[in-house]
Design an enzyme around this catalytic site. Structure first.
Site, PDB file in Angstrom:
ATOM      1  N   HIS A 117     -22.851  -3.892 -31.604  1.00 46.89           N
ATOM      2  CA  HIS A 117     -22.399  -4.408 -30.313  1.00 46.89           C
ATOM      3  C   HIS A 117     -22.678  -5.898 -30.241  1.00 46.89           C
ATOM      4  CE1 HIS A 117     -23.221  -5.153 -25.828  1.00 46.89           C
ATOM      5  NE2 HIS A 117     -21.915  -5.068 -25.966  1.00 46.89           N
ATOM      6  N   SER A 118     -21.658  -6.682 -30.037  1.00 45.53           N
ATOM      7  CA  SER A 118     -21.792  -8.114 -29.797  1.00 45.53           C
ATOM      8  C   SER A 118     -22.261  -8.872 -31.033  1.00 45.53           C
ATOM      9  CB  SER A 118     -22.742  -8.363 -28.621  1.00 45.53           C
ATOM     10  OG  SER A 118     -22.877  -9.726 -28.344  1.00 45.53           O
TER      11      SER A 118
END
Length: 346
Positions: A117-118
């Site tokens: 994530h990210s």
């Protein structure tokens, strides 16, 4: 090499009703902590949280994914329950990659999948079997002309931090004020999601609680690459890739024309290599706030990442409709051939 896989316990968060074990991997400056879901001999999946989050970011998503996988969600150094880096040391993306290498070495994993994530990314393509990017492009290119200025800014921030933090006391909050502080700085979190992250994001202190993360992670990153280097690294990815973007997510942050050119070039590069790019309703933390929007895509992807031979004389094809995605559904068409598998997203 693992220092401890602590006893299985029931997680306190109401969002997860299953037992997990606590992971602790020794590193030269302390330990890398995390959580483990799934059977011991399940297909290994490493879960990497985003900037300023912790492994709790996967609490609501992982229970919805295939049960026969072994999910290890790390608290990256300086985040969650993991140790802060030593004094005088900057945080950078290569350092996080080293943390990943230390953990998979301790786990004795030679081949595994990644859900990131990210910030999730990989520099060891031969080790990664499949890659899921949750509202992430895998790379954050910087304009070449801006790199000297940003590197200098990061170095200056570190010097200033060391001058001021020596005499500065860490702020103590009530739990309620800590929730308010986290929500104020992270507009994409719901109140419930903030509380989940704070399960590993707070430590007790006299008179209340303190944030556990190292505030040096807020300093400007001094290790940067441009679009050309990003595309070169992307071209070396050997794994199957699924990019799940949020309609109101990361891409909205890139409003400048040059930034839009970067994101468009990266997404086109994934598509050109027959990787899947899908969009779901939600914001940057959709996987935590609304995991039901993400789980069907990720589950299908993980379940079909191995080769499946064709039956003689037949064309094996499976099509799945996922409700809640853009235009009410996304058709994921998996065309499986002997020794060749391509994943197309329409």
């Amino acid at each position: 090499m693992i220092n401890a896989l602590k006893s299985v316990r029931l997680m306190s968060s109401s969002s997860v009703k299953q037992a997990v074990s606590e992971l602790s991997v020794p590193v030269p400056w302390g330990e890398i902590r995390g959580r483990v879901w799934g059977p011991e001999h399940g297909s290994p999946v490493l879960c990497l949280h985003g900037w300023a989050d912790n492994s709790g970011t996967f609490n609501t998503l992982l229970p919805l994914l295939p049960k026969d996988c072994r999910y290890v969600a790390m608290d990256l150094a300086g985040h969650g329950c993991s140790s802060h880096r030593p004094a005088g040391v900057l945080y950078s993306f290569p350092s996080y990659v080293m943390d990943v290498r230390r953990v998979v070495e301790a786990l004795r994993w030679t081949k595994f999948s990644i859900i990131g994530h990210s910030m999730g990314d990989a520099l060891y393509p031969e080790m990664v079997e499949s890659l899921v990017l949750l509202d992430s492009f895998g790379f954050l290119p910087t304009q070449t002309k801006d790199i000297p200025r940003l590197v200098r800014q990061g170095l200056d921030e570190m010097i200033e931090y060391e001058k001021t933090m020596a005499d500065k006391k860490t702020r103590v909050y009530t739990y309620e004020k800590a929730v308010e502080r986290l929500l104020a700085g992270n507009k994409s979190l719901t109140a419930e999601s903030a509380k989940i992250l704070l399960e590993r994001g707070l430590v007790p202190a006299e008179g209340g609680v303190m944030f556990s993360r190292d505030f040096r992670i807020n300093l400007k990153n001094v290790v940067r690459i441009g679009l050309e280097q990003s595309l070169e690294l992307l071209s070396r990815i050997q794994a199957s890739v699924l990019v799940v973007l949020a309609e109101d997510g990361f891409e909205r942050m890139f409003s400048e024309t040059e930034e839009r050119e970067f994101t468009s070039a990266l997404l086109q590069a994934y598509r050109d290599r027959n990787h899947a790019v899908a969009t779901v309703p939600g914001n940057h933390h959709v996987h935590l706030n609304n995991p039901e929007n993400v789980a069907p895509l990720v589950s299908d992807f993980l379940q079909t990442k191995v080769f499946i031979p064709l039956q003689s004389g037949g064309d094996m094809r499976r099509q799945t409709q996922v409700k809640g995605c853009k235009n009410n559904h996304i058709n994921l068409c998996f065309q499986l051939k002997y020794r060749l598998r391509s994943f197309y997203c329409y």
